[in-house]
Design a protein around this motif. Sequence first.
Motif, short mmCIF file in Angstrom:
data_model
loop_
_atom_site.label_atom_id
_atom_site.label_comp_id
_atom_site.label_asym_id
_atom_site.label_seq_id
_atom_site.Cartn_x
_atom_site.Cartn_y
_atom_site.Cartn_z
N TYR A 1 -3.77 2.35 -3.52
CA TYR A 1 -3.46 3.38 -2.54
C TYR A 1 -4.75 2.92 -1.14
O TYR A 1 -4.92 3.28 0.16
CB TYR A 1 -4.39 4.66 -3.37
CG TYR A 1 -5.78 4.17 -3.53
CD1 TYR A 1 -6.66 4.85 -2.88
CD2 TYR A 1 -5.68 3.98 -5.06
CE1 TYR A 1 -7.95 4.54 -3.47
CE2 TYR A 1 -7.22 4.08 -5.45
CZ TYR A 1 -8.49 4.40 -4.78
OH TYR A 1 -9.24 3.83 -5.29
N LYS A 2 -4.96 2.30 -1.81
CA LYS A 2 -5.67 1.05 -0.35
C LYS A 2 -6.14 -0.31 -0.79
O LYS A 2 -6.33 -0.80 -1.63
CB LYS A 2 -6.95 1.95 -0.89
CG LYS A 2 -8.12 1.46 0.28
CD LYS A 2 -9.59 2.36 0.53
CE LYS A 2 -10.19 2.28 -0.39
NZ LYS A 2 -11.17 3.58 -0.27
N ASP B 1 -9.97 7.18 -11.42
CA ASP B 1 -8.02 6.71 -10.86
C ASP B 1 -7.62 7.32 -11.77
O ASP B 1 -6.38 6.48 -12.17
CB ASP B 1 -8.41 5.68 -10.23
CG ASP B 1 -8.47 5.97 -8.46
OD1 ASP B 1 -7.95 7.26 -8.09
OD2 ASP B 1 -9.12 4.91 -8.48
N TYR C 1 -0.67 2.90 -8.91
CA TYR C 1 -0.62 3.34 -7.44
C TYR C 1 -1.12 2.81 -6.53
O TYR C 1 -2.55 2.91 -6.87
CB TYR C 1 -0.34 4.62 -7.18
CG TYR C 1 0.15 4.70 -6.63
CD1 TYR C 1 1.12 5.42 -5.19
CD2 TYR C 1 -0.99 5.68 -5.22
CE1 TYR C 1 1.43 5.44 -3.72
CE2 TYR C 1 -1.26 5.97 -3.99
CZ TYR C 1 0.43 6.05 -2.74
OH TYR C 1 -0.06 6.65 -2.27
N HIS D 1 -3.97 9.20 -8.79
CA HIS D 1 -3.26 9.76 -7.60
C HIS D 1 -1.65 10.80 -7.71
O HIS D 1 -1.08 10.48 -7.64
CB HIS D 1 -2.53 9.02 -7.00
CG HIS D 1 -3.01 8.87 -5.11
ND1 HIS D 1 -2.84 9.89 -4.54
CD2 HIS D 1 -3.90 8.10 -4.92
CE1 HIS D 1 -2.64 10.23 -3.17
NE2 HIS D 1 -3.71 8.55 -3.23
N GLU E 1 0.85 10.96 -5.07
CA GLU E 1 1.40 10.49 -4.53
C GLU E 1 1.73 8.98 -5.67
O GLU E 1 2.81 9.08 -5.34
CB GLU E 1 0.90 9.36 -3.78
CG GLU E 1 0.44 10.49 -2.10
CD GLU E 1 1.85 10.69 -1.51
OE1 GLU E 1 2.54 10.53 -0.95
OE2 GLU E 1 2.07 12.42 -1.61
N MET E 2 1.69 9.27 -7.03
CA MET E 2 2.63 8.29 -7.65
C MET E 2 3.13 9.02 -8.46
O MET E 2 4.11 8.63 -8.52
CB MET E 2 1.53 7.82 -8.92
CG MET E 2 1.90 7.05 -9.85
SD MET E 2 0.27 6.81 -11.29
CE MET E 2 2.00 5.43 -12.03
N GLU F 1 0.99 -1.46 -0.40
CA GLU F 1 -0.29 0.00 -0.22
C GLU F 1 0.87 1.71 -0.09
O GLU F 1 1.98 0.77 0.72
CB GLU F 1 -0.37 0.22 1.12
CG GLU F 1 -1.70 0.84 1.05
CD GLU F 1 -2.72 0.72 2.46
OE1 GLU F 1 -3.77 -0.06 1.95
OE2 GLU F 1 -2.62 1.16 3.42
N SER F 2 0.45 2.17 -0.76
CA SER F 2 1.11 3.62 -1.11
C SER F 2 2.81 3.48 -1.95
O SER F 2 3.38 4.01 -1.23
CB SER F 2 2.32 3.81 0.99
OG SER F 2 0.39 4.52 1.35
N SER G 1 -4.67 3.16 -8.79
CA SER G 1 -4.70 5.24 -9.58
C SER G 1 -3.16 4.71 -10.43
O SER G 1 -2.70 4.57 -9.93
CB SER G 1 -4.71 5.90 -8.54
OG SER G 1 -5.11 7.22 -8.77
N ARG H 1 6.29 8.89 -5.79
CA ARG H 1 7.05 7.92 -5.59
C ARG H 1 7.91 7.33 -7.29
O ARG H 1 8.59 6.79 -7.00
CB ARG H 1 5.97 6.45 -6.44
CG ARG H 1 5.20 5.88 -4.85
CD ARG H 1 5.91 6.25 -3.75
NE ARG H 1 5.66 6.02 -2.18
CZ ARG H 1 5.54 6.41 -1.23
NH1 ARG H 1 6.96 7.18 -1.39
NH2 ARG H 1 5.15 7.04 0.26
#
Length: 408
Positions: free
Chosen positions: A183-184, A165, A181, A200, A202-203, A134-135, A197, A206
Amino acid sequence: MSKEMLDAFRILEEDKGIKKEDIIDAVVESLRSAYRRRYGQADSAAIEFDEKTGDFRVFTVREVVDEVFDSRLEISLKDALAINTAYELGDKIKFEESPAEFGRVAAQSAKQTIMEKMRKQTRAITYNTYKEHESEIMSGTVERFDNRFIYVNLGTIEAQLSKQDQVPGETFASHDRIDVYVYKVEDNPRGVNVFVSRSHPEMIKRLMEQEIPEVYDGTVEIMSVAREAGDRTKVAVRSHNPNVDAIGTIVGRGGANIKKITSKFHPARFDQKTGRMVPVEENIDVIEWVADPAEFIYNAIAPAEVDQVIFDDEDSKRALVVVPDSKLSLAIGRRGQNVRLAAHLTGFRIDIKSASEFEEMEEAAGLTVDPVDDVVAEATEEFVQGVDFDESLLAAAAEFATEVEEQN
């Protein structure tokens, strides 16, 4: 049967990742269930597993008593002594049962118990495996589509890529290899669901960690990311090394690092002139993160200039940003995109006003100095300059005025 049983345990452990101890527990539980079905209770049952032979043995345990009330749980002292003269009252005697005697229905129940145990164990392993990711970014293969999701095979599970997404304009075909990515990860009665996603924020972070060594080793830190996928992204960064330029490092020579990131996506936009979808590139703005919130907001509103930032006394996360009249549209951005991204990046609710709008607002609120007040102030200053004050009296008066103000 014993060799086949041990071989089955080994295969399940190697192929399914299920520990032998868990499998043995499942078999014991199923045999106990079968015993209960056959005899109406399982309190007297004792089940043992022989590690060497791979055999399960089922026993009925009976207590030696004077008078028997339940033959499944008790045995008379007389009968016990007939078996062995050493038995005494209160001793427990085990009588071996044959699992085959439990019958076909009981055996089917045992099988279902084992399968359910296996499913739970497999689901727990799947959940824990993907929860660890995750993440993070994972690579998968596009499997199939429906009206809600693109299903991406990540190896042992199909992850769900929803419409929101996805990056606008991106299209995929079955068997395409894509990065997503995670995410959950959810575990529910129907099974494990992994949500992924490509839009996202955060992608982006990363990907920068993967592609830029200074980000990976922590020399340059990505503090926040605001993104409208397929169109524009703002990234706030700072350097932990005074000799390393954070923005220059992220951008790379000739924008090489940014191109590495944007090449991972393939957005498209409908062109009204041609009536077709045309490829576009997601723009990534890199700004410097600073601890001072006013300066951070200055940076986040770029490329527009900022005259001043005024924070709301009643709401600590709200700010008014004043920009030159000529830069108002640039500060707001197309369809409000620039200020919207700046707000997400900084964590502040941002209101944009032009310099002339701000002046009008001040006048309407009575914040500007009235001309009459100017006359009074000027007269007061002339009076003060014409009077020879005792400095000690002046200091005492000032101290008294301060105390009165604090009390009010």
